[in-house]
Design an enzyme around this catalytic site. Sequence first.
Site, PDB file in Angstrom:
ATOM      1  N   HIS A   1       0.632  -1.050  -0.002  1.00  0.00           N
ATOM      2  CA  HIS A   1      -0.019  -0.057   0.035  1.00  0.00           C
ATOM      3  C   HIS A   1       0.860   1.276  -0.055  1.00  0.00           C
ATOM      4  CE1 HIS A   1      -3.629   2.316   1.543  1.00  0.00           C
ATOM      5  NE2 HIS A   1      -3.910   1.522   0.224  1.00  0.00           N
TER       6      HIS A   1
ATOM      7  N   LYS B   1       3.166   4.482  -1.183  1.00  0.00           N
ATOM      8  CA  LYS B   1       3.040   5.473  -2.255  1.00  0.00           C
ATOM      9  C   LYS B   1       4.208   6.212  -2.142  1.00  0.00           C
ATOM     10  CE  LYS B   1      -0.983   5.025  -0.039  1.00  0.00           C
ATOM     11  NZ  LYS B   1      -1.965   4.326  -1.138  1.00  0.00           N
TER      12      LYS B   1
ATOM     13  N   ASP C   1      17.303   9.645  -7.555  1.00  0.00           N
ATOM     14  CA  ASP C   1      18.502   9.653  -7.491  1.00  0.00           C
ATOM     15  C   ASP C   1      18.994   9.377  -6.061  1.00  0.00           C
ATOM     16  OD1 ASP C   1      19.177  10.224 -10.080  1.00  0.00           O
ATOM     17  OD2 ASP C   1      18.923  12.373  -9.830  1.00  0.00           O
TER      18      ASP C   1
END
Length: 206
Positions: free
Chosen positions: A144, A146, A151
């Site tokens: 779940h 996000k 870099d």
Amino acid sequence: MRAGLALGLGVGLGLAWLLAARRRRAVREVLFFPSRPCCTEELLAEAEGCDGRPATCPCPLPRSDCSLSRLLRRLLAARRSLELCLFAFSSPELGRAVCVLHRRGVRIRVVTDSQYMALRGSQIGVLRLLGIQVRHNQDVAFMHHKFAIVDKKVLITGSLNWTVEAIHNNKENVVITEDAEYVQPFLDEFERIWEECNPGNYTFFS
Ligand SMILES: [Zn+2]
């Protein structure tokens, strides 16, 4: 004597400028969604840079920055690597940005949710077809997260799923930071989940 003083002053000013520049560059940004409607076509077409000419879009949407264009710019700044840990990914704009980075030679790794990656409109299949490495969880609990790491230096995280619905309709937040105290644990967690999702460790083969 006067030359020595001038030299000392010059070095001092140079150091002060360097310190100020370093402070200025520290990335700290908060974005809220839904994103105001704005045109991201020119931004993306320019990043795709087919013919080197400035891109134009005939649509009537404003060109001023919006949350989506700011998020796109942060991603498009990647030069070496991009780690994505995303529950759902269906935004065509964010999908295009990831494709641009892949073509530029940025090393991209994606971890996503097994139940959401095959839904209609998902960008995951597109990324896989391009040869981008994608792994997914194999348990019933949702993957779940996000978050994205640009870099290995800039963390992008928050409530926002990378879906059309979330970007244009939902109330969501995104925090962007290059504070290493936040970036490093997310990097470590990405590596841990990446290994956990290694197909070599799938238990349903045994
Ligand atoms: Zn447009």
